[in-house]
Design a protein around this motif. Structure first.
Motif, mmCIF file in Angstrom:
data_model
loop_
_atom_site.group_PDB
_atom_site.id
_atom_site.type_symbol
_atom_site.label_atom_id
_atom_site.label_comp_id
_atom_site.label_asym_id
_atom_site.label_seq_id
_atom_site.Cartn_x
_atom_site.Cartn_y
_atom_site.Cartn_z
ATOM 1 N N TYR A 152 8.844 0.874 -17.831
ATOM 2 C CA TYR A 152 8.936 1.742 -16.517
ATOM 3 C C TYR A 152 10.612 1.120 -15.375
ATOM 4 O O TYR A 152 9.889 -0.080 -15.701
ATOM 5 C CB TYR A 152 8.027 2.720 -15.585
ATOM 6 N N CYS A 153 11.244 2.517 -14.539
ATOM 7 C CA CYS A 153 11.923 1.731 -13.861
ATOM 8 C C CYS A 153 12.558 2.119 -12.809
ATOM 9 O O CYS A 153 12.262 3.186 -12.657
ATOM 10 C CB CYS A 153 13.034 1.699 -14.778
ATOM 11 N N PHE A 154 12.247 1.305 -11.494
ATOM 12 C CA PHE A 154 12.368 1.596 -10.432
ATOM 13 C C PHE A 154 13.958 0.970 -9.945
ATOM 14 O O PHE A 154 14.019 -0.183 -9.842
ATOM 15 C CB PHE A 154 11.874 1.139 -9.626
ATOM 16 N N LYS A 155 14.655 1.712 -8.500
ATOM 17 C CA LYS A 155 15.611 0.901 -8.078
ATOM 18 C C LYS A 155 14.924 0.704 -6.775
ATOM 19 O O LYS A 155 14.351 1.181 -6.498
ATOM 20 C CB LYS A 155 16.412 2.675 -7.845
ATOM 21 N N GLU A 179 12.672 -5.444 4.681
ATOM 22 C CA GLU A 179 14.226 -5.567 5.856
ATOM 23 C C GLU A 179 13.913 -5.976 7.084
ATOM 24 O O GLU A 179 13.027 -5.307 7.527
ATOM 25 C CB GLU A 179 15.609 -4.033 5.298
ATOM 26 N N ASN A 180 15.028 -6.985 7.468
ATOM 27 C CA ASN A 180 13.949 -7.309 9.039
ATOM 28 C C ASN A 180 12.457 -7.211 9.109
ATOM 29 O O ASN A 180 12.193 -7.228 10.870
ATOM 30 C CB ASN A 180 14.911 -5.906 9.768
ATOM 31 N N LYS A 181 12.008 -7.964 8.275
ATOM 32 C CA LYS A 181 10.174 -7.673 8.397
ATOM 33 C C LYS A 181 9.751 -6.412 9.002
ATOM 34 O O LYS A 181 9.083 -6.638 9.725
ATOM 35 C CB LYS A 181 10.086 -8.601 9.023
ATOM 36 N N ASN A 182 10.222 -5.105 8.051
ATOM 37 C CA ASN A 182 9.743 -4.221 9.109
ATOM 38 C C ASN A 182 8.506 -3.335 8.175
ATOM 39 O O ASN A 182 7.899 -2.541 8.226
ATOM 40 C CB ASN A 182 11.019 -2.991 8.746
ATOM 41 N N GLY A 183 7.729 -4.238 7.186
ATOM 42 C CA GLY A 183 6.875 -4.435 6.580
ATOM 43 C C GLY A 183 7.349 -3.118 5.250
ATOM 44 O O GLY A 183 5.961 -2.253 5.075
ATOM 45 N N VAL A 184 8.594 -2.496 5.007
ATOM 46 C CA VAL A 184 8.155 -1.025 3.834
ATOM 47 C C VAL A 184 8.643 -1.559 2.347
ATOM 48 O O VAL A 184 9.948 -2.311 2.473
ATOM 49 C CB VAL A 184 9.354 -0.697 5.500
ATOM 50 N N LEU A 185 8.450 -0.792 1.390
ATOM 51 C CA LEU A 185 9.565 -1.009 0.376
ATOM 52 C C LEU A 185 8.978 -0.399 -0.553
ATOM 53 O O LEU A 185 8.581 0.448 -0.209
ATOM 54 C CB LEU A 185 8.709 -2.148 0.000
ATOM 55 N N SER A 186 10.890 -0.061 -0.684
ATOM 56 C CA SER A 186 11.139 1.790 -0.912
ATOM 57 C C SER A 186 12.399 1.607 -2.239
ATOM 58 O O SER A 186 12.825 0.301 -2.212
ATOM 59 C CB SER A 186 12.367 1.571 0.415
ATOM 60 N N LEU A 187 11.555 2.262 -2.860
ATOM 61 C CA LEU A 187 11.812 2.043 -4.175
ATOM 62 C C LEU A 187 12.100 4.015 -4.898
ATOM 63 O O LEU A 187 11.291 4.723 -4.175
ATOM 64 C CB LEU A 187 10.544 1.897 -4.948
ATOM 65 N N THR A 188 13.044 4.116 -5.928
ATOM 66 C CA THR A 188 13.309 5.057 -6.881
ATOM 67 C C THR A 188 12.760 5.247 -8.189
ATOM 68 O O THR A 188 13.154 4.400 -8.814
ATOM 69 C CB THR A 188 14.751 5.372 -6.665
ATOM 70 N N ASN A 213 11.995 9.743 -12.981
ATOM 71 C CA ASN A 213 12.303 11.168 -12.339
ATOM 72 C C ASN A 213 13.220 11.742 -10.477
ATOM 73 O O ASN A 213 13.220 12.364 -10.097
ATOM 74 C CB ASN A 213 10.297 11.890 -11.679
ATOM 75 N N MET A 214 13.832 10.466 -10.369
ATOM 76 C CA MET A 214 14.521 10.099 -9.274
ATOM 77 C C MET A 214 13.134 10.210 -8.087
ATOM 78 O O MET A 214 13.695 10.871 -6.877
ATOM 79 C CB MET A 214 16.145 11.072 -9.071
ATOM 80 N N GLN A 215 11.617 10.734 -7.813
ATOM 81 C CA GLN A 215 11.106 9.999 -6.962
ATOM 82 C C GLN A 215 11.283 8.651 -5.901
ATOM 83 O O GLN A 215 11.035 8.065 -6.770
ATOM 84 C CB GLN A 215 9.725 10.456 -7.343
ATOM 85 N N PRO A 216 10.963 9.571 -4.843
ATOM 86 C CA PRO A 216 10.986 8.474 -3.580
ATOM 87 C C PRO A 216 9.765 8.172 -4.035
ATOM 88 O O PRO A 216 8.691 8.492 -3.525
ATOM 89 C CB PRO A 216 11.516 8.633 -2.735
ATOM 90 N N LEU A 217 9.066 6.390 -3.564
ATOM 91 C CA LEU A 217 7.914 6.066 -4.286
ATOM 92 C C LEU A 217 7.942 4.889 -2.458
ATOM 93 O O LEU A 217 9.073 3.929 -2.059
ATOM 94 C CB LEU A 217 7.386 4.727 -4.817
ATOM 95 N N ILE A 218 7.584 4.809 -2.013
ATOM 96 C CA ILE A 218 7.146 4.028 0.079
ATOM 97 C C ILE A 218 6.129 3.212 -0.020
ATOM 98 O O ILE A 218 5.079 4.318 0.038
ATOM 99 C CB ILE A 218 7.453 5.164 0.907
ATOM 100 N N TYR A 251 0.682 -1.070 0.094
ATOM 101 C CA TYR A 251 0.127 0.270 -0.018
ATOM 102 C C TYR A 251 0.870 0.981 -0.125
ATOM 103 O O TYR A 251 1.490 1.502 0.578
ATOM 104 C CB TYR A 251 -1.107 0.347 1.343
ATOM 105 N N SER A 252 0.654 2.602 -0.920
ATOM 106 C CA SER A 252 1.064 3.424 -0.742
ATOM 107 C C SER A 252 1.265 4.371 0.552
ATOM 108 O O SER A 252 0.093 4.654 1.123
ATOM 109 C CB SER A 252 0.746 4.628 -1.213
ATOM 110 N N ASN A 253 2.268 4.572 1.163
ATOM 111 C CA ASN A 253 2.581 4.666 2.368
ATOM 112 C C ASN A 253 1.918 6.653 2.327
ATOM 113 O O ASN A 253 1.495 7.439 2.774
ATOM 114 C CB ASN A 253 4.408 5.459 2.250
ATOM 115 N N THR A 254 1.612 7.690 1.204
ATOM 116 C CA THR A 254 0.945 8.869 1.153
ATOM 117 C C THR A 254 -0.598 8.195 0.809
ATOM 118 O O THR A 254 -1.133 8.965 1.095
ATOM 119 C CB THR A 254 1.402 9.371 0.470
ATOM 120 N N ILE A 255 -0.480 7.016 -0.489
ATOM 121 C CA ILE A 255 -2.156 7.062 -0.491
ATOM 122 C C ILE A 255 -2.507 5.228 -0.602
ATOM 123 O O ILE A 255 -2.220 4.525 -0.938
ATOM 124 C CB ILE A 255 -2.583 8.060 -2.337
ATOM 125 N N ARG A 256 -3.349 5.794 0.684
ATOM 126 C CA ARG A 256 -3.478 3.972 0.678
ATOM 127 C C ARG A 256 -4.389 3.180 0.438
ATOM 128 O O ARG A 256 -4.261 1.853 -0.409
ATOM 129 C CB ARG A 256 -4.011 4.116 2.351
#
Length: 130
Positions: A92-95, A101-110, A114-119, A34-39
């Motif tokens: 579409y390309c995302f880093k 990580e460590n089962k923290n429930g977060v997916l972090s992409l760039t 446009n180098m925008q972070p996506l959480i 789920y998007s962290n900003t728009i659930r």
């Protein structure tokens, strides 16, 4: 001599115990994110290499995805990228910065265009600071 053998065996066992590798990104990314900003925005990664993009529980688009060390003009021996392909063949390309990580429930992409972070979070109730 026995003490040396015992110490070496103990060191080997301890290092083997602590060096267990984590599942690869391709396994950790599976499921609902789920998007962290728009659930109400949800990405669902499936085992068959498909990504379903939902908004308010309505599927908007399906992509085929692949994870590798290169994506469009980006390449790295130490980083992973997700390439998304829509039905028209657009890519579409995302880093990948982190996947649960460590089962923290977060997916972090760039977003590499446009180098925008996506959480994203894997629990709609999980609260994290931006």
């Amino acid at each position: 001599m026995r003490k040396l053998f015992f110490t070496l065996a103990l060191l080997f066992f301890v290092s083997a115990l602590f060096s267990q590798t984590q599942d690869p990104s391709s396994k950790r990314i599976l499921g609902n994110w789920y998007s962290n900003t728009i659930r109400t925005t949800k990405w669902v990664f499936t085992q068959d290499g498909k990504l379903y993009n939902y908004d308010k529980d309505i599927m908007k688009v399906m992509y085929k995805y692949s994870i590798s060390n290169s994506c469009q003009n980006n390449s790295s021996d130490t980083s992973e990228f997700i390439t998304l392909r829509d039905r028209d063949g657009d890519e579409y390309c995302f880093k990948i910065n982190a996947v649960n990580e460590n089962k923290n429930g977060v997916l972090s992409l760039t977003n590499m265009s446009n180098m925008q972070p996506l959480i994203f979070v894997n629990d709609v109730n999980l609260k994290i600071a931006q």
